[in-house]
Design an enzyme around this catalytic site. Structure first.
Site, mmCIF file in Angstrom:
data_model
loop_
_atom_site.group_PDB
_atom_site.id
_atom_site.type_symbol
_atom_site.label_atom_id
_atom_site.label_comp_id
_atom_site.label_asym_id
_atom_site.label_seq_id
_atom_site.Cartn_x
_atom_site.Cartn_y
_atom_site.Cartn_z
ATOM 1 C CG ASN A 13 0.992 12.437 -16.541
ATOM 2 O OD1 ASN A 13 1.922 13.102 -16.084
ATOM 3 N ND2 ASN A 13 0.954 12.112 -17.825
ATOM 4 C CG ASN A 66 6.870 14.123 -24.209
ATOM 5 O OD1 ASN A 66 6.612 13.769 -23.060
ATOM 6 N ND2 ASN A 66 7.244 15.359 -24.496
ATOM 7 C CB CYS A 75 8.075 12.905 -16.556
ATOM 8 S SG CYS A 75 6.336 12.480 -16.333
ATOM 9 C CG ASN A 159 9.875 19.499 -17.597
ATOM 10 O OD1 ASN A 159 9.869 20.118 -16.539
ATOM 11 N ND2 ASN A 159 8.936 18.629 -17.882
ATOM 12 C CB CYS A 219 1.674 18.242 -15.853
ATOM 13 S SG CYS A 219 3.392 18.623 -16.299
ATOM 14 C CB THR A 221 7.600 19.062 -14.133
ATOM 15 O OG1 THR A 221 6.922 18.813 -15.369
ATOM 16 C CG2 THR A 221 8.564 17.930 -13.826
#
Length: 277
Positions: A13, A66, A75, A159, A219, A221
């Protein structure tokens, strides 16, 4: 405008990290999109900006954009890269810092083995606060996706995430369903769509279609939200190792009202300078 940057990643990522303390930074959404473009810019899933803190009880302010240019709340993989960046750049000598985000305070820490642990805070499960439109507080909720009803759990880790348990994550319709779930009207702030396969009580496999970025290799989160989901559904127990396409994360969560702890790598790839017009 000439801009110094560092390229980093957490399990693939990838991020463009920008120090806005020692240089002036004021990027438009269009400029963010150009920097994130893998053909015409640097290329990244998210752009991270390090700013001076706006309150005395934290060390830095952490902003996340983003690839589509939109600013988001949180993030997790980026948080690990954030603490490594400020430490490597000499912005702090602390190995554990407190960082303000749009969704609250997080506390990332550099471990002696080179990994990074982040206190991601207490997950939010109340639908209205995710936000998720529902008249029920049930852990598992039905969601109509393209004429098919899927069972999801709505979790916010700063988020929003919609997590569904699948039999085989490799066969999951991540691209097709993920795009529909991301913009589902029951998620007014849009949402990250997670697809999780339970391997055993302490191991899961995960793919995430990220809001504003599409499917990513990992990812942070999303991994936290997935672990919260499988523990709430009594399909796993803490700690849980999360296998992503980019590598593995270790997540610990002791239950409702407790913070989620995420441990994983953060890697510096290269540094450079780019003209931004």
């Amino acid at each position: 405008m000439s801009l110094r940057f560092t390229k980093m990643h957490g399990l693939g990522n990838d991020f463009v990290v920008i120090d806005a303390i020692r240089q002036s930074v004021d990027l438009t959404p269009e400029q963010v999109r150009r920097l994130a473009d893998r053909h015409f810019g640097i290329g990244c899933d998210q752009l991270l900006v390090v700013e001076e803190a706006t309150r005395p009880d934290v060390d830095f302010r952490y902003r996340i954009f983003n690839a589509d240019g939109g600013e988001v709340e949180q993030c997790g993989n980026g948080a690990r890269c954030f603490v490594r960046f400020v430490h490597e750049q000499g912005l702090t000598a602390k190995r554990r810092i407190r960082v303000e985000t749009r969704s609250g305070i997080i506390a990332p820490q550099l471990e002696d083995d080179g990994l990074v642990t982040v206190d991601m805070g207490v997950p939010v499960l109340e639908p209205a606060r995710v936000p998720f439109v529902s008249d029920s507080d049930a852990i598992v909720q039905p969601l109509d996706v393209g004429g098919e009803t899927v069972a999801i759990t709505a979790v916010s880790m700063g988020n929003p995430h919609a997590v569904q348990v699948v039999a085989d994550v490799d066969a999951a319709p991540v691209a097709a369903q993920g795009a529909l779930i991301e913009r589902h009207p029951r998620f007014p702030a849009r949402v990250n769509a997670g697809f999780v396969q339970v391997v055993d009580a302490h191991r899961i496999r995960l793919r995430v279609f990220e809001r504003g970025a599409g499917e990513t290799l990992a990812c942070g989160t999303g991994a936290c939200a997935a672990v919260v989901t499988v523990i709430l559904r009594e399909l796993a127990q803490s700690p849980v190792r999360v296998e992503t396409r980019g590598g593995e994360l270790d997540i610990a969560w002791e239950g409702p009202g407790q913070p989620v702890l995420m441990t994983g790598p953060a890697v510096t790839v290269f540094a450079g300078e780019i003209d931004v017009d």
